[in-house]
Design a protein around this motif. Structure first.
Motif, PDB file in Angstrom:
ATOM      1  N   VAL A 636      36.987  33.170  38.101  1.00  0.00           N
ATOM      2  CA  VAL A 636      37.259  33.302  36.671  1.00  0.00           C
ATOM      3  C   VAL A 636      37.444  34.772  36.318  1.00  0.00           C
ATOM      4  N   VAL A 637      38.539  35.072  35.637  1.00  0.00           N
ATOM      5  CA  VAL A 637      38.818  36.418  35.140  1.00  0.00           C
ATOM      6  C   VAL A 637      38.989  36.318  33.629  1.00  0.00           C
ATOM      7  N   ILE A 638      38.236  37.128  32.889  1.00  0.00           N
ATOM      8  CA  ILE A 638      38.266  37.095  31.428  1.00  0.00           C
ATOM      9  C   ILE A 638      39.168  38.208  30.904  1.00  0.00           C
ATOM     10  N   ASN A 639      39.949  37.889  29.869  1.00  0.00           N
ATOM     11  CA  ASN A 639      40.806  38.870  29.193  1.00  0.00           C
ATOM     12  C   ASN A 639      40.434  38.894  27.720  1.00  0.00           C
ATOM     13  N   LEU A 640      40.084  40.066  27.223  1.00  0.00           N
ATOM     14  CA  LEU A 640      39.723  40.229  25.819  1.00  0.00           C
ATOM     15  C   LEU A 640      40.652  41.232  25.156  1.00  0.00           C
ATOM     16  N   LYS A 641      41.060  40.932  23.945  1.00  0.00           N
ATOM     17  CA  LYS A 641      41.800  41.887  23.127  1.00  0.00           C
ATOM     18  C   LYS A 641      41.178  41.892  21.739  1.00  0.00           C
ATOM     19  N   GLU A 692      28.729  35.339  20.461  1.00  0.00           N
ATOM     20  CA  GLU A 692      29.147  34.244  21.332  1.00  0.00           C
ATOM     21  C   GLU A 692      29.577  34.783  22.693  1.00  0.00           C
ATOM     22  N   LEU A 693      30.306  35.892  22.693  1.00  0.00           N
ATOM     23  CA  LEU A 693      30.724  36.491  23.956  1.00  0.00           C
ATOM     24  C   LEU A 693      29.528  37.011  24.746  1.00  0.00           C
ATOM     25  N   THR A 694      28.578  37.634  24.063  1.00  0.00           N
ATOM     26  CA  THR A 694      27.396  38.157  24.749  1.00  0.00           C
ATOM     27  C   THR A 694      26.630  37.039  25.437  1.00  0.00           C
ATOM     28  N   ASP A 695      26.467  35.914  24.743  1.00  0.00           N
ATOM     29  CA  ASP A 695      25.783  34.770  25.351  1.00  0.00           C
ATOM     30  C   ASP A 695      26.557  34.259  26.564  1.00  0.00           C
ATOM     31  N   PHE A 696      27.872  34.224  26.459  1.00  0.00           N
ATOM     32  CA  PHE A 696      28.709  33.747  27.561  1.00  0.00           C
ATOM     33  C   PHE A 696      28.600  34.685  28.759  1.00  0.00           C
ATOM     34  N   PHE A 697      28.607  35.983  28.518  1.00  0.00           N
ATOM     35  CA  PHE A 697      28.575  36.952  29.614  1.00  0.00           C
ATOM     36  C   PHE A 697      27.226  36.977  30.321  1.00  0.00           C
ATOM     37  N   ASN A 698      26.193  36.475  29.676  1.00  0.00           N
ATOM     38  CA  ASN A 698      24.879  36.408  30.328  1.00  0.00           C
ATOM     39  C   ASN A 698      24.806  35.308  31.386  1.00  0.00           C
ATOM     40  N   LEU A 699      25.800  34.433  31.426  1.00  0.00           N
ATOM     41  CA  LEU A 699      25.754  33.312  32.357  1.00  0.00           C
ATOM     42  C   LEU A 699      26.088  33.716  33.780  1.00  0.00           C
ATOM     43  N   GLU A 700      26.959  34.701  33.971  1.00  0.00           N
ATOM     44  CA  GLU A 700      27.490  34.997  35.301  1.00  0.00           C
ATOM     45  C   GLU A 700      28.144  36.367  35.279  1.00  0.00           C
ATOM     46  N   VAL A 701      28.129  37.056  36.413  1.00  0.00           N
ATOM     47  CA  VAL A 701      28.829  38.333  36.533  1.00  0.00           C
ATOM     48  C   VAL A 701      30.310  38.046  36.765  1.00  0.00           C
ATOM     49  N   LEU A 702      31.140  38.459  35.805  1.00  0.00           N
ATOM     50  CA  LEU A 702      32.570  38.188  35.853  1.00  0.00           C
ATOM     51  C   LEU A 702      33.355  39.464  35.601  1.00  0.00           C
ATOM     52  N   PRO A 703      34.557  39.574  36.185  1.00  0.00           N
ATOM     53  CA  PRO A 703      35.450  40.679  35.805  1.00  0.00           C
ATOM     54  C   PRO A 703      36.065  40.402  34.439  1.00  0.00           C
ATOM     55  N   ILE A 704      36.116  41.431  33.605  1.00  0.00           N
ATOM     56  CA  ILE A 704      36.629  41.292  32.247  1.00  0.00           C
ATOM     57  C   ILE A 704      37.616  42.424  31.979  1.00  0.00           C
ATOM     58  N   PHE A 705      38.821  42.071  31.585  1.00  0.00           N
ATOM     59  CA  PHE A 705      39.797  43.076  31.174  1.00  0.00           C
ATOM     60  C   PHE A 705      39.744  43.187  29.654  1.00  0.00           C
ATOM     61  N   VAL A 706      39.215  44.311  29.184  1.00  0.00           N
ATOM     62  CA  VAL A 706      39.092  44.571  27.750  1.00  0.00           C
ATOM     63  C   VAL A 706      40.247  45.473  27.346  1.00  0.00           C
ATOM     64  N   ASN A 707      41.163  44.906  26.542  1.00  0.00           N
ATOM     65  CA  ASN A 707      42.381  45.649  26.195  1.00  0.00           C
ATOM     66  C   ASN A 707      43.033  46.217  27.452  1.00  0.00           C
TER      67      ASN A 707
END
Length: 719
Positions: A636-641, A692-707
């Motif tokens: 899983v790869v997360i993308n945030l903008k 909501e994002l903070t709670d989600f990110f506490n579940l697992e170490v994932l790569p996240i592309f922020v902008n």
């Protein structure tokens, strides 16, 4: 037995170790238990191992979906929070590192926290737990002459591995690994390989380039492949032409039919609400299609123009180029088993190091080549030595110093002996190459590596071993990647860092059964530089036990290729000189991704998104190799903008990974995107809050592309 089940020593519950997939997890109970072996027939679905314990609860240290069936197997409900009255139940828990089933007689309730799933029985009872490895093994090997018409008979049997011809074969666990193919003087099929009569025929000219391109279709449709002039697919009463643009048409048929099967299967054993149902605007009677024979169903699928559904289809994961050469026939079952889009290029663009525009990353064909000066700062160096003796530099700031031990005068190019090719670009996430030549920007897949995937069940230890070797003082910063391995709940790692190894010490390291070797140092045509001399990995007397590797050194392709030929499954190597700072960055990214359960190909794909210099690296061997399983199963790869008013736009790219292949059902644990998807998937949500994002990110170490800049879920700061 491939699965061991043992009581926990320091808590109440069980440790489950799958030696085939190299996974381990814990199941907690409300009291100490003494598991006793029980019949595998106690479960509705097949299992490899079964034990019975007495307990009042079962707790899984991950957020899962719990599926409940009654005693005859009828699906009653599915979710993560519900209660059931007294009764006899078969319960499935997904995802888990193995298939996990419970059987018991009691009322119960299901509840979840942000990290666990718990099943509480109304009263303590006997609970039978069943486990099935997600590993798949071919039923046997087909021997065949390698002329195209004989091969058609062999390819027609790839679909014998399917466990059903219903739309449920879109689940990876119901497809099975295709039988292997081996060249021989006579055509011979083992008794256990029996053809399925799906009613589908694929007609192609008896040429390798046509036959190779349809292997995934032949497997997925259990189709008979026969010779003919005009390429086409036939069913009872219908014909679908595969020309013009044969390879494109084959890719479209695979994507569209697989997509429609994932929608139709919701009318069968798994009647879930699927996100893709909502986004696919076609007028089809899915219940009627589910009950049709495969050939009739496929004919109706193909009546829908591809451009009607293309905008809604997920990006396919893998394209494999298989050169039309009889030497490549043994790779066909592995390519088909990955449901890869297949191309078979008759010609390919060669890339020669002696040409004026060079090979390597810093120079390439055309005006768009990236200049070296754009990537190296005034004090940057590329990893390696400058003197003729190959000694390691001691604090050099010369931009000519490289991560190769004694680089040639033309530092930007790979050795002239390398036979480089430039495959045509692909529309998929990943790209593999089968055949002669070293492909730029693609996984160089090899037969011996894929065979080792099937032999991976001999591991005796249940811990994941990682060894970081740093053979140069200037590169000690990358040696700190050891801190990034082992940052996992419920997965046990043995991590070791070693510096300045001699030739014999390095040889011993390579012979050991380390799961992942992260090498930092110098490589050139003489081999790996050690403190006393070089160790050439192409030596015939070298035995290799290391399973997977990253050789983060200049021009490490040939040495990495030798590791695969001598025992490794796969690894990441370089095609040219690599500058030290970006090499260190890439090493840290790969370390975190491999630790998070990504496979080699997907890990490198993510690294390339962050680092321009990632184009200098490719995967050799089995690009699907992992060293452990991700908490989510899939990658899983997360993308945030940034959105408005402090909220965020969210996209989760979910890729097939190991046993969680194409067609896996997945549900993001984010309320704003909490729908069912099939893998590969892109789950979208808008206006997601910081909490909501903070709670989600506490579940697992994932790569996240922020902008579009890489961060990680355990360190991100959302402002």
């Amino acid at each position: 037995m491939s699965i061991d089940i043992d009581p926990l020593s320091e808590a109440a519950g069980l440790t489950v170790t799958d030696h085939i997939e190299n996974t381990q997890f814990e199941v907690y109970t409300d009291r100490s238990v003494a598991p006793r072996q029980s019949p595998e027939s106690a479960h509705y679905f097949p299992v490899d191992a079964s034990v019975t314990v007495e307990t009042g609860s079962i707790e899984i240290p991950r957020v899962t979906i719990v599926e409940t069936r009654c005693g005859d197997g009828t699906l009653l409900t599915r979710g993560d929070s519900y209660a059931m009255p007294d009764g006899t139940y078969h319960v499935g828990i997904d995802p888990a590192p193995t298939k996990l089933y419970l059987a018991f007689e009691s009322g119960f309730s299901v509840s979840t926290t942000d990290r666990t799933t718990r099943i509480d029985l109304d009263a303590a009872s006997e609970v039978t737990l069943g486990f099935r490895s997600l590993h798949q093994v071919p039923a046997g090997t087909i021997t065949t002459p390698t002329d195209p018409e004989s091969l058609m008979r062999a390819v027609s049997l790839l679909g014998s591995a399917l466990q059903t011809t219903s739309p449920e074969r879109s689940f990876p666990t119901l497809r099975g690994h295709p039988p292997l193919i081996e060249p021989g003087d006579e055509f011979c099929v083992p008794d256990q390989i029996e053809p399925l009569d799906s009613g589908v025929r694929i007609v192609v000219p008896p040429e390798y380039r046509y036959l190779y391109t349809v292997v995934s279709l032949a497997y997925y449709f259990a189709a008979e492949v026969v010779p003919g002039d005009a390429p086409r697919i036939e069913g009872d009463g219908w014909i679908y032409p595969l020309e013009p643009d044969f390879e494109r048409q084959c890719a479209e048929v695979l994507r569209q039919s697989f997509h429609f099967d994932c929608l139709a299967r919701t009318e069968g054993f798994y009647p879930v609400d699927l996100h893709e149902h909502e986004t696919t605007d076609v007028d089809l009677d899915w219940a009627r299609l589910y009950d049709l024979p495969l050939a009739e169903r496929l004919g109706e699928y193909l009546d829908v123009p591809f451009d009607r559904v293309e905008p809604e289809l997920p990006q396919w994961t893998l394209t494999t180029d298989v050169r039309p050469d009889p030497d490549n026939v043994e790779m066909l079952p592995f390519v088909a088993g990955e449901l890869s889009i297949v191309r078979s290029p008759e010609t390919v663009t060669p890339v020669a190091a002696s040409e004026g525009d060079g090979v390597g990353f810093f120079r390439g064909p055309g005006a768009d080549a990236t200049p070296r000066s754009a990537l190296l700062g005034p004090d940057e160096f590329v990893r390696g030595a400058t003197d003729a003796g190959g000694s390691c530099p001691g604090g050099a700031t010369d931009a000519g110093v490289s991560r190769g031990a004694d680089a040639a005068a033309d530092r930007d190019a790979v050795p002239a002996a390398a036979d480089f090719v430039r495959p045509e670009p692909v529309d998929t996430v990943e790209h593999a190459w089968v055949g002669d030549g070293v492909p730029l920007d693609a996984n160089k897949a090899t037969l011996d590596a894929y065979h080792r995937r099937l032999e991976a069940g001999a591991a005796e230890q249940s811990r994941i071993s990682v060894l970081v070797v740093c053979n140069d003082e200037q590169m000690r910063e990358e040696g700190k990647v050891a801190d990034l391995y082992g940052l996992r709940d419920m997965v046990q790692f043995d991590i070791e860092v070693r510096h300045d190894l001699t030739r014999e010490e390095m040889r011993a390291v390579l012979q050991s059964d380390v799961d992942f070797l992260h090498y930092v140092g110098h490589v050139d045509e003489r081999g790996m530089q050690c403190t006393d001399e070089y160790l050439d990995l192409t030596d015939d007397d070298l035995d290799v036990g290391v399973s997977a590797f990253l050789l983060n050194a200049c021009q490490s392709y040939r040495q990495g290729e030798a590791l695969v030929h001598r025992g490794s499954r796969g690894g990441i190597v370089t095609l040219s000189d690599v500058a030290n700072s970006p090499a260190t960055q890439l090493g840290r990214i790969i370390a975190r991704l491999m630790n998070s359960g990504f496979n080699l190909r997907t890990a490198l794909h993510v690294a390339k998104r962050e680092l321009l210099t990632g184009q200098q690296y490719i995967v050799v061997g089995d690009g699907g190799t992992t060293i452990c399983q991700s908490r989510s199963g899939s990658a899983v790869v997360i993308n945030l903008k940034s959105g408005g008013s402090g909220d965020w736009n969210f996209v989760a790219n979910i890729y097939p990974n190991g046993p969680y292949g194409a067609g896996t059902l997945t549900t993001p644990n984010l309320d704003s995107a909490r729908s069912n998807y099939y893998v590969p998937a892109s789950a979208h949500a808008t206006d997601v809050t910081k909490k909501e994002l903070t709670d989600f990110f506490n579940l697992e170490v994932l790569p996240i592309f922020v902008n579009d800049e890489l961060d990680w879920s355990d360190s991100i700061s959302l402002n």
